[in-house]
Design a protein around this motif. Sequence first.
Motif, PDB file in Angstrom:
ATOM      1  N   LEU A  67       0.826  -1.194   0.000  1.00  0.00           N
ATOM      2  CA  LEU A  67       0.000   0.000   0.000  1.00  0.00           C
ATOM      3  C   LEU A  67       0.866   1.251   0.000  1.00  0.00           C
ATOM      4  O   LEU A  67       0.702   2.156   0.774  1.00  0.00           O
TER       5      LEU A  67
ATOM      6  N   PHE B 195       4.576   2.954   0.770  1.00  0.00           N
ATOM      7  CA  PHE B 195       5.662   2.468   1.604  1.00  0.00           C
ATOM      8  C   PHE B 195       5.065   1.663   2.726  1.00  0.00           C
ATOM      9  O   PHE B 195       3.899   1.764   3.036  1.00  0.00           O
TER      10      PHE B 195
ATOM     11  N   HIS C 207      -1.305   7.904   5.682  1.00  0.00           N
ATOM     12  CA  HIS C 207      -2.229   6.776   5.781  1.00  0.00           C
ATOM     13  C   HIS C 207      -3.510   7.241   6.485  1.00  0.00           C
ATOM     14  O   HIS C 207      -3.508   8.235   7.217  1.00  0.00           O
TER      15      HIS C 207
ATOM     16  N   SER D 219      -4.870   5.789   8.800  1.00  0.00           N
ATOM     17  CA  SER D 219      -4.790   5.496  10.239  1.00  0.00           C
ATOM     18  C   SER D 219      -4.640   6.785  11.045  1.00  0.00           C
ATOM     19  O   SER D 219      -4.853   6.789  12.258  1.00  0.00           O
TER      20      SER D 219
ATOM     21  N   GLN E 212      -7.642   7.523  13.285  1.00  0.00           N
ATOM     22  CA  GLN E 212      -8.157   6.567  14.292  1.00  0.00           C
ATOM     23  C   GLN E 212      -8.439   7.251  15.633  1.00  0.00           C
ATOM     24  O   GLN E 212      -9.532   7.143  16.184  1.00  0.00           O
TER      25      GLN E 212
ATOM     26  N   GLN F 106      -6.771   5.199   0.345  1.00  0.00           N
ATOM     27  CA  GLN F 106      -6.896   4.082   1.286  1.00  0.00           C
ATOM     28  C   GLN F 106      -8.273   4.091   1.928  1.00  0.00           C
ATOM     29  O   GLN F 106      -8.906   5.143   2.037  1.00  0.00           O
TER      30      GLN F 106
ATOM     31  N   PHE G 238       1.045  -0.050  15.105  1.00  0.00           N
ATOM     32  CA  PHE G 238      -0.234   0.233  15.759  1.00  0.00           C
ATOM     33  C   PHE G 238      -1.100  -0.991  16.008  1.00  0.00           C
ATOM     34  O   PHE G 238      -2.186  -0.881  16.566  1.00  0.00           O
TER      35      PHE G 238
ATOM     36  N   GLY H 258      -3.376  -4.382   4.909  1.00  0.00           N
ATOM     37  CA  GLY H 258      -2.702  -4.620   6.184  1.00  0.00           C
ATOM     38  C   GLY H 258      -3.721  -4.442   7.293  1.00  0.00           C
ATOM     39  O   GLY H 258      -4.649  -3.649   7.173  1.00  0.00           O
TER      40      GLY H 258
ATOM     41  N   GLY I 280      -4.823  -5.650  11.778  1.00  0.00           N
ATOM     42  CA  GLY I 280      -4.414  -6.285  13.024  1.00  0.00           C
ATOM     43  C   GLY I 280      -5.291  -5.872  14.187  1.00  0.00           C
ATOM     44  O   GLY I 280      -6.265  -5.119  14.025  1.00  0.00           O
TER      45      GLY I 280
ATOM     46  N   PHE J 106      -8.071  -2.154   9.884  1.00  0.00           N
ATOM     47  CA  PHE J 106      -7.417  -2.547   8.631  1.00  0.00           C
ATOM     48  C   PHE J 106      -7.217  -1.319   7.761  1.00  0.00           C
ATOM     49  O   PHE J 106      -7.884  -0.297   7.934  1.00  0.00           O
ATOM     50  N   GLY J 107      -6.267  -1.403   6.833  1.00  0.00           N
ATOM     51  CA  GLY J 107      -6.033  -0.334   5.867  1.00  0.00           C
ATOM     52  C   GLY J 107      -5.855  -0.963   4.503  1.00  0.00           C
ATOM     53  O   GLY J 107      -5.008  -1.823   4.300  1.00  0.00           O
TER      54      GLY J 107
HETATM   55  N1  PHE Z   1      -1.783   2.130   7.926  1.00  0.00           N
HETATM   56  C1  PHE Z   1      -1.203   0.927   7.366  1.00  0.00           C
HETATM   57  C2  PHE Z   1      -0.473   1.289   6.074  1.00  0.00           C
HETATM   58  O1  PHE Z   1      -0.770   2.298   5.483  1.00  0.00           O
HETATM   59  C3  PHE Z   1      -2.255  -0.129   7.099  1.00  0.00           C
HETATM   60  C4  PHE Z   1      -2.922  -0.626   8.353  1.00  0.00           C
HETATM   61  C5  PHE Z   1      -4.056  -0.006   8.849  1.00  0.00           C
HETATM   62  C6  PHE Z   1      -2.373  -1.706   9.032  1.00  0.00           C
HETATM   63  C7  PHE Z   1      -4.648  -0.455  10.024  1.00  0.00           C
HETATM   64  C8  PHE Z   1      -2.953  -2.148  10.200  1.00  0.00           C
HETATM   65  C9  PHE Z   1      -4.092  -1.534  10.685  1.00  0.00           C
HETATM   66  O2  PHE Z   1       0.422   0.585   5.611  1.00  0.00           O
END
Ligand code: PHE
Length: 470
Positions: free
Chosen positions: A9, A11, A185, A187, A190, A223, A294, A314, A316, A336-337
């Motif tokens: 996704l 880097f 990202h 994230s 969050q 994303q 994270f 990705g 978790g 997830f992303g």
């Molecule tokens: N933020 C991560 C990325 O851009 C992806 C991800 C999101 C992984 C949430 C785990 C949980 O590579």
Amino acid sequence: MSSTVHLSLGFSFHQRCSSFFQQSVAMALSLVHSTLFSKTSQLFLHTKTGFSHFSSSIPFSSSALPSNPKTWRRPVISALELGGVKIARDDVVRDDPTNNVPDTIFSKLGLQLHRRDQHPLGILKNTIYDYFDTNYSNKFDKFDELCPIVSVKQNFDDVLVPADHVSRSYNDTYYVDSQTVLRCHTSAHQAELLRKGHTHFLVTGDVYRRDSIDSTHYPVFHQMEGFRVFSPDEWEASGVDGTSFAAEDLKKCLEGLATHLFALEDKSIRLLYVDSVKISGAVEMRWVDTYFPFTNPSFELEIYFQEKWLEVLGCGVTEQEILKRNGKLNNVAWAFGLGLERLAMVLFDIPDIRLFWSNDERFTSQFSKGQLGIKFKTFSKYPPCYKDMSFWINESFTENNLCEVVRGIAGDLVEEVSLIDNFTNKKGMTSHCYRIAYRSMERSLTDEEINGLQMSVREQVQSKLNVVLR
Ligand code: PHE
């Protein structure tokens, strides 16, 4: 492992990957993304295009190229509106050592491809929304307009990215100033959404990463972040601990999503090959353990598609610390992303990531609202033109900086920048030779035009990167 094709996704936050290994895989497989972890640059390089500035309300079209390219200058927008907030170009692109946002990137802010219902990214986003709405009775709150300009705290600290993590470097991330970045990202949102009390949410948006150039890499991509919080009563009855419960639920949810997307896709293939090919609707996928700052445990989902394993997301179980800091003391959560472009390239058969930005009708007219998996038909493929350039690098040289210079001049006419030769002489000087592939997705380029571009690239590589041309 070597037969695995990674569609990462952008880097990666997987700090534990071997960069050498990844780079050799990247060379071998065209869809592979080489990690940027190998290149932590201390150098800050400010790259500005040097184009003349028009003021205001020029549409954000980047593909309507002029008939006479020699006299054409990329229009630079002076201001844009993001979620009702007016943002001036001068606030985002500044001649200041804490800023590394070029005009080419500023011009992408606010385009919001993921909010266009007839665009492959919008179609994919809506199909994922449908999956969540159907399976979770509309419980997931959806955000697709959150401002991509965020604080360093939001982008990194809030999701526990260590202070020395390579993703924080000026080489990898676009800094508006020392405390503000273009999110790399989704994230980044969050923590704020948790604090506002959301427990189930999807965040879709444009994300920005300084990067190399090839058919699956573009410095802006999209994303979708998914996040779900559980309360103790949800896992207590199940007899397993909260983390295992969340991990199990996460995998079930994402396997269901993949099946939903690829089953739609499979149906269209089935129609084409009735009787002749395997017509099972089954989607093969596998989980690979990985690392993100994270989440713990962390996974990637790979899908077997057209004879390759593709990394599509990705995810978790969210680090407890993130929940604790944001008012969710007794909970567990998953996240997830998912990279929309990579998935859309597979689902729609789109061969080059630049096409997502095209306003050419021959591209845009092929997609309609709600139609996932329609196969893109390439309109005449114009020939690429290759130009090589060799120079002695210095200590602060990075490939991302080179790519930024090239993109600043050639924009979307550059298809790929690849290192084709690399040696160090007896005096310890290192020479790199890069091959630049120029190709328009929409028209033939003239020799004159390409020579002009290459000349400017040579000049600017020398003046901005302080390398010595050979
Ligand atoms: N933020 C991560 C990325 O851009 C992806 C991800 C999101 C992984 C949430 C785990 C949980 O590579």
